[in-house]
Design an enzyme around this catalytic site. Sequence first.
Site, PDB file in Angstrom:
ATOM      1  N   ARG A   1       0.817  -1.218   0.000  1.00  0.00           N
ATOM      2  CA  ARG A   1       0.000   0.000   0.000  1.00  0.00           C
ATOM      3  C   ARG A   1       0.850   1.266   0.000  1.00  0.00           C
ATOM      4  O   ARG A   1       0.558   2.221  -0.718  1.00  0.00           O
ATOM      5  CB  ARG A   1      -0.911  -0.009   1.238  1.00  0.00           C
TER       6      ARG A   1
ATOM      7  N   GLU B   1      18.576   1.221  15.845  1.00  0.00           N
ATOM      8  CA  GLU B   1      17.882   2.362  16.440  1.00  0.00           C
ATOM      9  C   GLU B   1      17.456   2.038  17.875  1.00  0.00           C
ATOM     10  O   GLU B   1      17.105   0.889  18.151  1.00  0.00           O
ATOM     11  CB  GLU B   1      16.681   2.797  15.576  1.00  0.00           C
TER      12      GLU B   1
ATOM     13  N   ARG C   1      12.612  -0.599   7.220  1.00  0.00           N
ATOM     14  CA  ARG C   1      13.316  -1.074   8.405  1.00  0.00           C
ATOM     15  C   ARG C   1      14.822  -0.997   8.137  1.00  0.00           C
ATOM     16  O   ARG C   1      15.278  -1.290   7.025  1.00  0.00           O
ATOM     17  CB  ARG C   1      12.945  -2.519   8.731  1.00  0.00           C
TER      18      ARG C   1
ATOM     19  N   HIS D   1      12.727   7.746  12.779  1.00  0.00           N
ATOM     20  CA  HIS D   1      11.596   6.829  12.601  1.00  0.00           C
ATOM     21  C   HIS D   1      10.263   7.553  12.815  1.00  0.00           C
ATOM     22  O   HIS D   1       9.487   7.225  13.724  1.00  0.00           O
ATOM     23  CB  HIS D   1      11.726   5.615  13.538  1.00  0.00           C
ATOM     24  N   ILE D   2      10.005   8.522  11.939  1.00  0.00           N
ATOM     25  CA  ILE D   2       8.796   9.342  12.079  1.00  0.00           C
ATOM     26  C   ILE D   2       7.838   9.144  10.902  1.00  0.00           C
ATOM     27  O   ILE D   2       6.986  10.006  10.638  1.00  0.00           O
ATOM     28  CB  ILE D   2       9.148  10.849  12.209  1.00  0.00           C
TER      29      ILE D   2
ATOM     30  N   ARG E   1       7.475  -8.758  -4.540  1.00  0.00           N
ATOM     31  CA  ARG E   1       7.479 -10.222  -4.509  1.00  0.00           C
ATOM     32  C   ARG E   1       6.550 -10.798  -5.575  1.00  0.00           C
ATOM     33  O   ARG E   1       6.752 -11.897  -6.042  1.00  0.00           O
ATOM     34  CB  ARG E   1       7.081 -10.734  -3.134  1.00  0.00           C
TER      35      ARG E   1
HETATM   36  C1  GLV Z   1       6.417   1.904  11.572  1.00  0.00           C
HETATM   37  O1  GLV Z   1       7.527   1.733  11.218  1.00  0.00           O
HETATM   38  C2  GLV Z   1       5.374   0.936  11.395  1.00  0.00           C
HETATM   39  O2  GLV Z   1       5.668  -0.185  11.008  1.00  0.00           O
HETATM   40  O3  GLV Z   1       4.213   1.277  11.630  1.00  0.00           O
END
Ligand code: GLV
Length: 356
Positions: free
Chosen positions: A159, A271, A242, A289-290, A181
Site C-alpha cells: 500500500r 535504532e 526497516r 523513525h517518524i 514479490r
Molecule cells: C512503523 O515503522 C510501522 O511499522 O508502523
Amino acid sequence: MAAARPRVWVSQPLFDDIVDQLAAHCDVDAAAQVVQYDAAAIAAALRDADGALVTLNERIGATELAAAPRLRAIANVGVGYNNLDIAALDAAGVVATNTPDVLTETTADLGFALLMAAARRIGESERWLREGHWRQWSFSTMLGADVHGSTLGILGMGRIGQAIARRGHHGFGMKVLYHNRSRLPEAVEREVGARYVDFDALLAQADHLLLVLPYSPASHHIIGAAALAKMKPGATLVNIARGGLVDELALADALANGRLAAAGLDVYEGEPDVRPELLALRNVVLTPHIGSASQATRRAMVQLAVDNLAAALGFGPQAGRPSNPVTAKQTTAITTTGAIAGAGKAATGKRPGTSA
Ligand code: GLV
C-alpha cells in the site's frame, strides 16, 4: 461469580483518551513514561497479562512469552511487526494484530519528503546557512538532482509503495519502476503509473530508489555492497521501512566515495543508535523513525490497535474477529533473486506485513 476482568499491559504512553477505552472491559496497566525494556522486563510485564498493546520497540518472542500463561493477544501499534516473533506467538496461541491502512498516506508523504530533502540537499543547505556560510555562496552552491521527470524506483509495492508511486507519477511526472514479490494486477499498475522490472533492472535504472518492503531474515541487507554497486552512479537511496534492509556500513562507504549522491533514512539497524559513520556524512538526511508521525495518523493507529485488542479479547462490535490479525504465513519477503520467500497473499495491494 462474575468472570475476572482481563488485564492489559500498555508498554508506552500512547494517547490516554484512546487507551482509556479499554478500561470499560479490562484492568489496564499503562506505562506512565517512555521505557526501554529488556527481555526480562517484558517477560515480567506480560506475566499476569491477558493482552498487550505494544510499539515496535518492544521485541517479543518465545523468551518473553515463556512465563505468560494467560496471554491471548498482542496488538502492535504499527504496520510492520518484525519486533514480534509471529511463529512463537502462534505456537503459544497468542493472536497478534497490526495497524495497516491508516498510516499509508502519511508514511508515503514522509518517503517523498526524504526523497526531496536528500536529492535537493535540504538538510545540508540548512546546516550550511545556520553555520553562517552564505557569504561563500556561488552559482554552484548546493547543486542537487532533479526529482520531477526522473526515474523513481520502488522496492516493495504494498500500500505504501503504491501511494509513493502515485505521488511520483501523477504529481512529479516521474517514470516509476518497481520490484515486488509479485507483480501487481495490470489495472493497479496503470492506476499508480508504475512498471514492474526485475531487481537488477530496478537498481540499474532508478535515479532515486525508495525501500518500502517488509523486513525479514530473507530481506536482511537486501541493499548491501553488491546491490549498491549495481545502482546508477549518483543515485539517491531512501529507506522508510526497516534499518536491517540496508548494510549501513556499505551505504556509508557508497555515500562517502560519491558512488551514491545522497540518502534519506528514517530507520536504522540499531535504532535508537545511529552509526557514527552515517552521522559523519553531509549527504545523508536522518530522521528518527517518524514515517507515520502526524497527529491524526498516530491517533488513528492507536485507535485501531485498541479496537484490535478489544476484539481479540472478545469485546466490542468485532468481538472475536480483530480486523488485522497477522500470522506466520504472512511473514514473507522479496529476495535479491526476485523470488518469494514464505507464503503470503498475492500482491493485491493489501499486503499485511508492509513496513514503515
Ligand atoms: C512503523 O515503522 C510501522 O511499522 O508502523
